[in-house]
Design a protein around this motif. Structure first.
Motif, PDB file in Angstrom:
ATOM      1  N   VAL A 180      50.769  38.333  32.932  1.00 27.46           N
ATOM      2  CA  VAL A 180      49.952  39.198  33.783  1.00 27.46           C
ATOM      3  C   VAL A 180      49.841  38.542  35.156  1.00 27.46           C
ATOM      4  N   ASN A 181      50.542  39.105  36.121  1.00 24.94           N
ATOM      5  CA  ASN A 181      50.529  38.541  37.470  1.00 24.94           C
ATOM      6  C   ASN A 181      49.573  39.304  38.371  1.00 24.94           C
ATOM      7  N   ASP A 182      48.750  38.569  39.107  1.00 27.12           N
ATOM      8  CA  ASP A 182      47.939  39.176  40.164  1.00 27.12           C
ATOM      9  C   ASP A 182      47.517  38.083  41.139  1.00 27.12           C
ATOM     10  N   PHE A 183      47.735  38.338  42.404  1.00 26.06           N
ATOM     11  CA  PHE A 183      47.419  37.370  43.457  1.00 26.06           C
ATOM     12  C   PHE A 183      45.929  37.361  43.770  1.00 26.06           C
ATOM     13  N   GLY A 184      45.196  38.382  43.303  1.00 24.34           N
ATOM     14  CA  GLY A 184      43.754  38.424  43.515  1.00 24.34           C
ATOM     15  C   GLY A 184      43.366  38.697  44.949  1.00 24.34           C
ATOM     16  N   VAL A 185      43.910  39.798  45.515  1.00 22.41           N
ATOM     17  CA  VAL A 185      43.606  40.119  46.907  1.00 22.41           C
ATOM     18  C   VAL A 185      42.880  41.445  46.998  1.00 22.41           C
ATOM     19  N   SER A 186      42.331  41.696  48.167  1.00 20.14           N
ATOM     20  CA  SER A 186      41.629  42.956  48.416  1.00 20.14           C
ATOM     21  C   SER A 186      42.633  44.076  48.631  1.00 20.14           C
ATOM     22  N   LEU A 187      42.112  45.272  48.834  1.00 21.28           N
ATOM     23  CA  LEU A 187      42.957  46.438  49.079  1.00 21.28           C
ATOM     24  C   LEU A 187      43.871  46.226  50.273  1.00 21.28           C
ATOM     25  N   ALA A 188      43.402  45.460  51.269  1.00 16.79           N
ATOM     26  CA  ALA A 188      44.188  45.201  52.476  1.00 16.79           C
ATOM     27  C   ALA A 188      45.031  43.940  52.366  1.00 16.79           C
ATOM     28  N   GLY A 189      45.059  43.316  51.171  1.00 16.78           N
ATOM     29  CA  GLY A 189      45.893  42.145  50.979  1.00 16.78           C
ATOM     30  C   GLY A 189      45.251  40.834  51.355  1.00 16.78           C
ATOM     31  N   GLU A 190      43.917  40.822  51.486  1.00 11.37           N
ATOM     32  CA  GLU A 190      43.216  39.596  51.865  1.00 11.37           C
ATOM     33  C   GLU A 190      42.681  38.900  50.618  1.00 11.37           C
ATOM     34  N   GLY A 191      42.635  37.559  50.647  1.00 15.82           N
ATOM     35  CA  GLY A 191      42.169  36.795  49.509  1.00 15.82           C
ATOM     36  C   GLY A 191      40.725  37.083  49.166  1.00 15.82           C
ATOM     37  N   THR A 192      40.419  37.145  47.857  1.00 16.18           N
ATOM     38  CA  THR A 192      39.056  37.430  47.413  1.00 16.18           C
ATOM     39  C   THR A 192      38.463  36.310  46.574  1.00 16.18           C
ATOM     40  N   GLY A 193      39.306  35.388  46.111  1.00 14.29           N
ATOM     41  CA  GLY A 193      38.822  34.321  45.254  1.00 14.29           C
ATOM     42  C   GLY A 193      38.603  34.752  43.816  1.00 14.29           C
ATOM     43  N   GLU A 194      38.939  36.001  43.493  1.00 15.88           N
ATOM     44  CA  GLU A 194      38.773  36.504  42.133  1.00 15.88           C
ATOM     45  C   GLU A 194      39.991  36.164  41.277  1.00 15.88           C
ATOM     46  N   SER A 195      39.843  36.259  39.960  1.00 13.70           N
ATOM     47  CA  SER A 195      40.940  36.013  39.021  1.00 13.70           C
ATOM     48  C   SER A 195      41.075  37.203  38.078  1.00 13.70           C
ATOM     49  N   PRO A 196      41.461  38.371  38.601  1.00 13.39           N
ATOM     50  CA  PRO A 196      41.540  39.550  37.737  1.00 13.39           C
ATOM     51  C   PRO A 196      42.593  39.422  36.648  1.00 13.39           C
ATOM     52  N   ALA A 197      43.648  38.633  36.880  1.00 18.50           N
ATOM     53  CA  ALA A 197      44.673  38.467  35.854  1.00 18.50           C
ATOM     54  C   ALA A 197      44.093  37.830  34.601  1.00 18.50           C
ATOM     55  N   GLU A 198      43.206  36.857  34.769  1.00 14.55           N
ATOM     56  CA  GLU A 198      42.574  36.194  33.623  1.00 14.55           C
ATOM     57  C   GLU A 198      41.751  37.194  32.813  1.00 14.55           C
ATOM     58  N   GLN A 199      41.114  38.126  33.491  1.00 14.10           N
ATOM     59  CA  GLN A 199      40.299  39.119  32.792  1.00 14.10           C
ATOM     60  C   GLN A 199      41.181  40.046  31.946  1.00 14.10           C
ATOM     61  N   VAL A 200      42.348  40.428  32.478  1.00 12.08           N
ATOM     62  CA  VAL A 200      43.257  41.288  31.727  1.00 12.08           C
ATOM     63  C   VAL A 200      43.837  40.532  30.536  1.00 12.08           C
ATOM     64  N   VAL A 201      44.181  39.267  30.732  1.00  7.31           N
ATOM     65  CA  VAL A 201      44.659  38.441  29.623  1.00  7.31           C
ATOM     66  C   VAL A 201      43.613  38.399  28.512  1.00  7.31           C
ATOM     67  N   ALA A 202      42.369  38.219  28.886  1.00  6.67           N
ATOM     68  CA  ALA A 202      41.287  38.160  27.885  1.00  6.67           C
ATOM     69  C   ALA A 202      41.202  39.467  27.102  1.00  6.67           C
ATOM     70  N   GLU A 203      41.384  40.602  27.792  1.00  4.88           N
ATOM     71  CA  GLU A 203      41.360  41.891  27.103  1.00  4.88           C
ATOM     72  C   GLU A 203      42.503  42.004  26.099  1.00  4.88           C
ATOM     73  N   ILE A 204      43.683  41.560  26.519  1.00  6.77           N
ATOM     74  CA  ILE A 204      44.853  41.646  25.638  1.00  6.77           C
ATOM     75  C   ILE A 204      44.672  40.757  24.413  1.00  6.77           C
ATOM     76  N   VAL A 205      44.235  39.542  24.641  1.00  7.79           N
ATOM     77  CA  VAL A 205      44.038  38.601  23.532  1.00  7.79           C
ATOM     78  C   VAL A 205      42.960  39.110  22.581  1.00  7.79           C
ATOM     79  N   ALA A 206      41.886  39.654  23.127  1.00  8.42           N
ATOM     80  CA  ALA A 206      40.802  40.181  22.298  1.00  8.42           C
ATOM     81  C   ALA A 206      41.277  41.326  21.410  1.00  8.42           C
ATOM     82  N   ALA A 207      42.293  42.057  21.879  1.00  7.59           N
ATOM     83  CA  ALA A 207      42.840  43.173  21.107  1.00  7.59           C
ATOM     84  C   ALA A 207      43.930  42.725  20.134  1.00  7.59           C
TER      85      ALA A 207
END
Length: 293
Positions: free
Chosen positions: A36-63
């Motif tokens: 699951v790749n995600d650079f974690g940027v805003s709609l305009a491509g700016e850094g946000t410091g978030e880790s949305p890829a980790e959240q999706v991985v957690a959903e997949i593993v939980a399932a």
């Protein structure tokens, strides 16, 4: 888990949110192991410091699925190579590449800055090229070593790239480029067992909510079953196609094709061009209108 993609190894870029997230979850639901790749940027491509890829991985593993996160900038050539290497080293190979990462900086052409043009072209078009190039090199090496994989690429174009969209000249150019790249990659990589197709998804996402009335638009996950099937072994005879998905409606896009023609038999005389071209245009179908026109 349905088994459509059992044992297959996938990369999905821009998979932390929206359509990419839906693709990652759908592929995992069908049995794929997903990077699951995600650079974690805003709609305009700016850094946000978030880790949305980790959240999706957690959903997949939980399932009950298997997934790992990757935070690479896919338009960084070396980072894209490392992304492919991560899939191979983690799961032992790579069978599926879903190129989805992107952002928008919508402007009318006369208001578009050089920086905005470069940023959008970079993430969409170079981001598709970089991952496709490194995945393609891996598949070529596997084929030459006698281990040819039944591999799939699903790129992400857009109706904006196919029909054009007012206020989205940069985005439209990038998405049109992706459609062209898909055709070339499909022709070049067939010898290695790779099919390359593209979708033109319609969905209510961060990218569309600011630009259009999205109240009646499909959901991101409405696109993902088509991607899952295109990523399967059953789709080995489908390549070089662009498919628009709008909720329950699926359309094969025809793209550019030769239409009516005239042969002057010698170099054209400028004064003869007008009447001849007007006759050809009268015989040709009208182009679909640009979105927003």
């Amino acid at each position: 888990m349905t088994g459509l993609l059992d044992g297959r190894i996938a990369i999905v870029t821009g998979a932390g949110r929206g359509i990419g997230r839906a693709h990652a979850l759908e592929l995992a639901r069908h049995g794929a192991k997903v990077v699951v790749n995600d650079f974690g940027v805003s709609l305009a491509g700016e850094g946000t410091g978030e880790s949305p890829a980790e959240q999706v991985v957690a959903e997949i593993v939980a399932a009950g699925g298997e997934a790992v996160a990757n935070a690479a900038d896919v338009a960084d050539f070396a980072a894209a190579e490392a992304l492919v290497r991560q899939a191979v080293e983690t799961y032992g190979g790579l069978d599926i590449l879903v190129n989805n990462a992107g952002f928008v900086r919508d402007r009318m052409l006369v208001n578009t800055s050089e920086e905005e043009w470069d940023a959008v072209i970079r993430v969409h078009l170079k981001g598709h090229f970089a991952t496709l190039r490194h995945a393609g090199a891996y598949w070529r090496a596997e084929s030459k070593a006698g281990r040819q994989r039944d591999a799939r690429v699903v790129n992400t174009s857009s109706g904006a790239g196919l029909q054009g969209s007012i206020g989205q000249g940069t985005y439209s150019a990038a998405k049109a480029g992706i459609a062209g790249l898909t055709l070339v990659a499909a022709a070049e990589m067939a010898r290695y067992g790779v099919t390359v197709n593209a979708i033109a998804p319609v969905a209510k996402t961060r990218m569309t909510e600011g630009a259009f009335d999205t109240s009646a638009m499909a959901l991101p996950e409405d696109n993902s079953p088509v991607v899952a099937w295109l990523a399967s072994e059953d789709a080995r005879d489908i390549t070089g196609r662009v498919i628009e998905i709008d909720g329950p409606k699926m359309t094969v896009e025809n793209g550019w094709a030769h239409g009516p023609s005239a042969d002057a038999g010698a170099r054209w005389v400028a004064g003869d061009v007008g009447p001849a071209l007007r006759k050809l245009l009268a015989e040709a179908p009208e182009p679909e209108p640009v979105y927003g026109a």
